[in-house]
Design an enzyme around this catalytic site. Sequence first.
Site, PDB file in Angstrom:
ATOM      1  N   VAL A   1     -72.583   0.040  25.329  1.00 28.49           N
ATOM      2  CA  VAL A   1     -72.381   0.572  26.712  1.00 28.49           C
ATOM      3  C   VAL A   1     -73.424   0.959  27.612  1.00 28.49           C
ATOM      4  CG1 VAL A   1     -70.776   1.944  28.106  1.00 28.49           C
ATOM      5  CG2 VAL A   1     -69.798   0.880  26.202  1.00 28.49           C
TER       6      VAL A   1
ATOM      7  N   ASP B   1     -65.448   4.858  30.724  1.00 27.41           N
ATOM      8  CA  ASP B   1     -64.120   4.610  30.287  1.00 27.41           C
ATOM      9  C   ASP B   1     -63.033   5.879  30.293  1.00 27.41           C
ATOM     10  OD1 ASP B   1     -64.343   2.016  29.853  1.00 27.41           O
ATOM     11  OD2 ASP B   1     -63.984   1.807  27.855  1.00 27.41           O
TER      12      ASP B   1
ATOM     13  N   PRO C   1     -79.492   9.795  19.717  1.00 30.16           N
ATOM     14  CA  PRO C   1     -80.280   9.618  18.281  1.00 30.16           C
ATOM     15  C   PRO C   1     -80.742   8.329  17.987  1.00 30.16           C
ATOM     16  CG  PRO C   1     -78.080  10.925  18.181  1.00 30.16           C
ATOM     17  CD  PRO C   1     -78.074  10.317  19.395  1.00 30.16           C
TER      18      PRO C   1
END
Length: 296
Positions: free
Chosen positions: A34, A119, A54
């Site tokens: 995403v 979302d 990360p």
Amino acid sequence: MLIVPEELPDGGGAFLIAWQLTGKRVLVVGGGEVSSGRIRNVLIADALVTLIAPADSLHPSTRFFVDHSDRVTYHSRLFAGQDDLEDVDMVLTAIDDVEESRRICSLCRERRIPVNAADIPPLCDFYFGSQVRRGPLQVLISTNGNGPKLANIIKTKIEAALPSNVGRAVENVGVLRSKLREIAPGTGGDVSKRRMQWMSKVCTSWTLDELADMDAAKMDELLSVGWPENRTLARSSHKNDSTKNLCGFLASGRLRSASCGFAIGVCVTLAMSKKEQHGRRSPSEWLEHASKARLA
Ligand SMILES: C[C@@]1(CC(=O)O)C2=NC(=C\c3[nH]c(c(CCC(=O)O)c3CC(=O)O)Cc3[nH]c(c(CC(=O)O)c3CCC(=O)O)/C=C3\N/C(=C\2)[C@@H](CCC(=O)O)[C@]3(C)CC(=O)O)/[C@H]1CCC(=O)O
Ligand SMILES: NC(=O)c1ccc[n+]([C@@H]2O[C@H](COP(=O)([O-])OP(=O)(O)OC[C@H]3O[C@@H](n4cnc5c(N)ncnc54)[C@H](O)[C@@H]3O)[C@@H](O)[C@H]2O)c1
């Protein structure tokens, strides 16, 4: 022309704008799939991206942007707190941790930085939409959170309905407008009004194909002959050479004779019947037709 409204508009929608991000700093938190979509979207708008995630969790497409774009500054770590929001103009979170998204969003709100949490609609200042891009033409499809998949399906329909040269037509109109501003500079007042009227006339009298095919020579002709005489030299009225020269000459007002009115009448009739034969449409006619035919 603005018509005085009779009633207030219904609410419940979103404010649709084309946000300019050139040189603005966008912080993206999270490095998954995403995130890569978010990065792509803001790079299209020439933003400067800071990515925090990360390294061992980067999706290959996110990694691609880190490795190939000098507009992306990458920090391999977790979001650290408010220091990460220094000089940031927009924040996009795309992480798999709702509580952390909530915390980042509230830090943003304290600083009045617009934020989207992928979302999680209640946390978002703005939603992403489904997008169609053809050169400078940009279409945003938003269901305002009602049905993202439906937005995607409607996008596919719009993509199929758009002619392949629509982006080129928009691009050419952009070039013509900037050339016009060079020869008729100024902001506001009469010159601005005249420019707007003339450009509107060009856009309505030329077909989409003609606008897409407009080359440098045609633009120069439009600007050197059409603009001073307040005409659009619509090609549909001078496509073949016999009418081209006659119509152009007569309509320019240089020939003053009794035959003038008759000759113009013949040219216009020829041009109009030609237009009907080929069923050519101006962009506004085309859009009206397309929306009726394809989205019904
Ligand atoms: C446009 C697009 C851009 C993008 O995000 O990149 C986008 N979602 C896309 C796809 C997509 N998203 C989801 C599905 C699965 C099918 C389905 O659920 O329908 C699919 C379809 C697929 O994957 O094919 C799931 C989903 N999405 C949200 C929730 C939460 C909720 O509704 O509560 C859930 C449920 C999670 C769950 O159930 O747990 C929320 C949002 N998603 C939005 C945008 C914003 C509203 C846009 C609008 O309404 O127009 C908003 C409000 C906030 C935001 O994220 O900005 C992109 C289309 C890309 C394209 O063009 O192909
Ligand atoms: N809108 C859409 O189309 C759509 C589609 C799928 C998923 N999602 C949602 O978007 C979010 C991300 O999805 P994904 O598939 O990219 O997830 P993912 O699990 O692949 O990636 C999450 C990324 O966030 C990073 N991350 C987690 N916590 C972090 C922190 N505190 N600081 C920095 N980085 C952190 C992870 O290391 C990883 O890189 C999920 O919440 C998912 O529900 C949205």
